[in-house]
Write a protein that holds these residues in place. Structure first.
Motif, PDB file in Angstrom:
ATOM      1  N   ASP A 241       0.819  -1.213   0.000  1.00  0.00           N
ATOM      2  CA  ASP A 241       0.000   0.000   0.000  1.00  0.00           C
ATOM      3  C   ASP A 241       0.849   1.258   0.000  1.00  0.00           C
ATOM      4  O   ASP A 241       0.479   2.271  -0.606  1.00  0.00           O
ATOM      5  CB  ASP A 241      -0.945  -0.007   1.208  1.00  0.00           C
ATOM      6  CG  ASP A 241      -0.208  -0.134   2.540  1.00  0.00           C
ATOM      7  OD1 ASP A 241       0.853  -0.800   2.579  1.00  0.00           O
ATOM      8  OD2 ASP A 241      -0.677   0.446   3.526  1.00  0.00           O
ATOM      9  N   LEU A 242       2.002   1.213   0.659  1.00  0.00           N
ATOM     10  CA  LEU A 242       2.895   2.374   0.674  1.00  0.00           C
ATOM     11  C   LEU A 242       3.443   2.655  -0.715  1.00  0.00           C
ATOM     12  O   LEU A 242       3.534   3.809  -1.145  1.00  0.00           O
ATOM     13  CB  LEU A 242       4.054   2.134   1.650  1.00  0.00           C
ATOM     14  CG  LEU A 242       3.693   1.988   3.131  1.00  0.00           C
ATOM     15  CD1 LEU A 242       4.933   1.681   3.945  1.00  0.00           C
ATOM     16  CD2 LEU A 242       3.013   3.248   3.636  1.00  0.00           C
ATOM     17  N   TRP A 243       3.803   1.592  -1.424  1.00  0.00           N
ATOM     18  CA  TRP A 243       4.337   1.752  -2.782  1.00  0.00           C
ATOM     19  C   TRP A 243       3.257   2.284  -3.722  1.00  0.00           C
ATOM     20  O   TRP A 243       3.517   3.180  -4.536  1.00  0.00           O
ATOM     21  CB  TRP A 243       4.873   0.416  -3.298  1.00  0.00           C
ATOM     22  CG  TRP A 243       5.608   0.537  -4.592  1.00  0.00           C
ATOM     23  CD1 TRP A 243       6.954   0.744  -4.760  1.00  0.00           C
ATOM     24  CD2 TRP A 243       5.039   0.490  -5.904  1.00  0.00           C
ATOM     25  NE1 TRP A 243       7.251   0.822  -6.100  1.00  0.00           N
ATOM     26  CE2 TRP A 243       6.100   0.667  -6.832  1.00  0.00           C
ATOM     27  CE3 TRP A 243       3.759   0.301  -6.393  1.00  0.00           C
ATOM     28  CZ2 TRP A 243       5.899   0.668  -8.207  1.00  0.00           C
ATOM     29  CZ3 TRP A 243       3.549   0.308  -7.769  1.00  0.00           C
ATOM     30  CH2 TRP A 243       4.614   0.495  -8.659  1.00  0.00           C
ATOM     31  N   LEU A 244       2.046   1.744  -3.631  1.00  0.00           N
ATOM     32  CA  LEU A 244       0.948   2.176  -4.501  1.00  0.00           C
ATOM     33  C   LEU A 244       0.598   3.647  -4.248  1.00  0.00           C
ATOM     34  O   LEU A 244       0.303   4.397  -5.191  1.00  0.00           O
ATOM     35  CB  LEU A 244      -0.274   1.290  -4.286  1.00  0.00           C
ATOM     36  CG  LEU A 244      -0.124  -0.152  -4.791  1.00  0.00           C
ATOM     37  CD1 LEU A 244      -1.278  -1.012  -4.298  1.00  0.00           C
ATOM     38  CD2 LEU A 244      -0.052  -0.179  -6.324  1.00  0.00           C
ATOM     39  N   LYS A 245       0.653   4.071  -3.001  1.00  0.00           N
ATOM     40  CA  LYS A 245       0.400   5.472  -2.667  1.00  0.00           C
ATOM     41  C   LYS A 245       1.464   6.369  -3.294  1.00  0.00           C
ATOM     42  O   LYS A 245       1.169   7.443  -3.826  1.00  0.00           O
ATOM     43  CB  LYS A 245       0.382   5.647  -1.149  1.00  0.00           C
ATOM     44  CG  LYS A 245       0.103   7.071  -0.702  1.00  0.00           C
ATOM     45  CD  LYS A 245       0.113   7.173   0.821  1.00  0.00           C
ATOM     46  CE  LYS A 245      -0.117   8.620   1.260  1.00  0.00           C
ATOM     47  NZ  LYS A 245      -0.078   8.745   2.750  1.00  0.00           N
ATOM     48  N   GLU A 246       2.707   5.912  -3.229  1.00  0.00           N
ATOM     49  CA  GLU A 246       3.813   6.684  -3.815  1.00  0.00           C
ATOM     50  C   GLU A 246       3.663   6.771  -5.330  1.00  0.00           C
ATOM     51  O   GLU A 246       3.931   7.813  -5.939  1.00  0.00           O
ATOM     52  CB  GLU A 246       5.154   6.027  -3.459  1.00  0.00           C
ATOM     53  CG  GLU A 246       6.348   6.936  -3.651  1.00  0.00           C
ATOM     54  CD  GLU A 246       6.626   7.826  -2.459  1.00  0.00           C
ATOM     55  OE1 GLU A 246       7.607   8.590  -2.524  1.00  0.00           O
ATOM     56  OE2 GLU A 246       5.883   7.752  -1.460  1.00  0.00           O
TER      57      GLU A 246
END
Length: 262
Positions: A241-246
């Motif tokens: 989820d952190l990568w997708l947000k970035e």
């Protein structure tokens, strides 16, 4: 290596365009593979977004290295990416001068890269996270074979003291002919020439753990070593989820920049 060619959808998404500094930029070489272009873009963006120092980011593209006659070895069956061996050309590409970093494209930076470069010590030829890591999985990413060997993942993020005499061993000839064991295990160096940095700068998803209320375990760079959410099979991976947000933020920044140009 010539000009940097980026995906036009999110290219040049520099979130700090006014961060002007007259110091020589720190060179960061990111392993590039066409099948992971978006991973490269997000890795690049995450570094630029949080960096308080000037950095120059250069993708290590195998096609360009072959065109320049810097790389000519045939790809082996166990090479999961195009930069499995080209990563070791970093000191050569940096002109055997100063410090430079190599990092795989499947990283997401959460910390200021200045903190990492502040750890450099000229007595070492290289510095890295010295993982004690044996993967349980037999495959990774998009079905690539998972290999197990000593010093696994040490070479995935390396600070190179490019001017260190020992690193001149990494010529184009050596990188093109030496074995994976010689290169990935840093066998051109003595043990005391390999410096260590905290594991939070190469935090392995599925291996390293955050300890509650212990800031020393909070990741500064997440490494999706088994596969990241840019692969369908890993879209729900830990910290995905952190990568997708970035990714969404990176796209939005580029969209705004494109609108200003128009």
């Amino acid at each position: 290596m010539g000009s940097v060619t980026l995906n036009p959808q999110i290219a040049n998404a520099d979130p700090n365009p006014n961060n002007v500094n007259t110091k020589t930029p720190y060179r960061i070489y990111i392993g590039y593979d066409p099948k992971e272009d978006v991973a490269y873009e997000v890795c690049r963006y995450s570094i630029l977004k949080r960096s308080s120092i000037p950095v120059e980011i250069i993708p290590i593209k195998q096609s360009e290295l072959r065109e320049k006659k810097y790389y000519w070895r045939e790809r082996g069956k166990l090479e999961s990416t195009e930069f499995s061996f080209t990563r070791f050309l970093t000191p050569f590409l940096a002109g055997y001068e100063g410090w430079a970093m190599f990092v795989d494209c499947d990283f997401l930076y959460l910390g200021d890269i200045k903190e990492l470069f502040d750890l450099t010590d000229d007595k070492y030829a290289v510095m890295c996270v010295q993982h004690d890591y044996t993967p349980k999985e037999t495959t990774k990413m998009d079905g690539a074979v998972q290999t197990v060997y000593p010093r696994k993942n040490w070479s995935s993020m390396v600070l190179y003291n490019c001017g260190h005499p020992k690193n001149k061993v990494l010529s184009t000839e050596v990188v093109n002919k030496e074995s994976g064991a010689f290169l990935h295990r840093f066998m051109w160096l003595e043990d005391d020439e390999i410096g260590s940095v905290p594991f939070v700068w190469n935090f392995l998803v599925g291996h390293n753990q955050v300890v509650k209320d212990d800031p020393n375990t909070y990741p500064k760079a997440i490494h999706y070593t088994l596969g990241g959410p840019w692969f369908e099979a890993w879209k729900d991976c830990e910290s995905g989820d952190l990568w997708l947000k970035e990714l969404e933020e990176c796209k939005e920044v580029q969209k705004e920049k494109d609108q200003k140009v128009e």
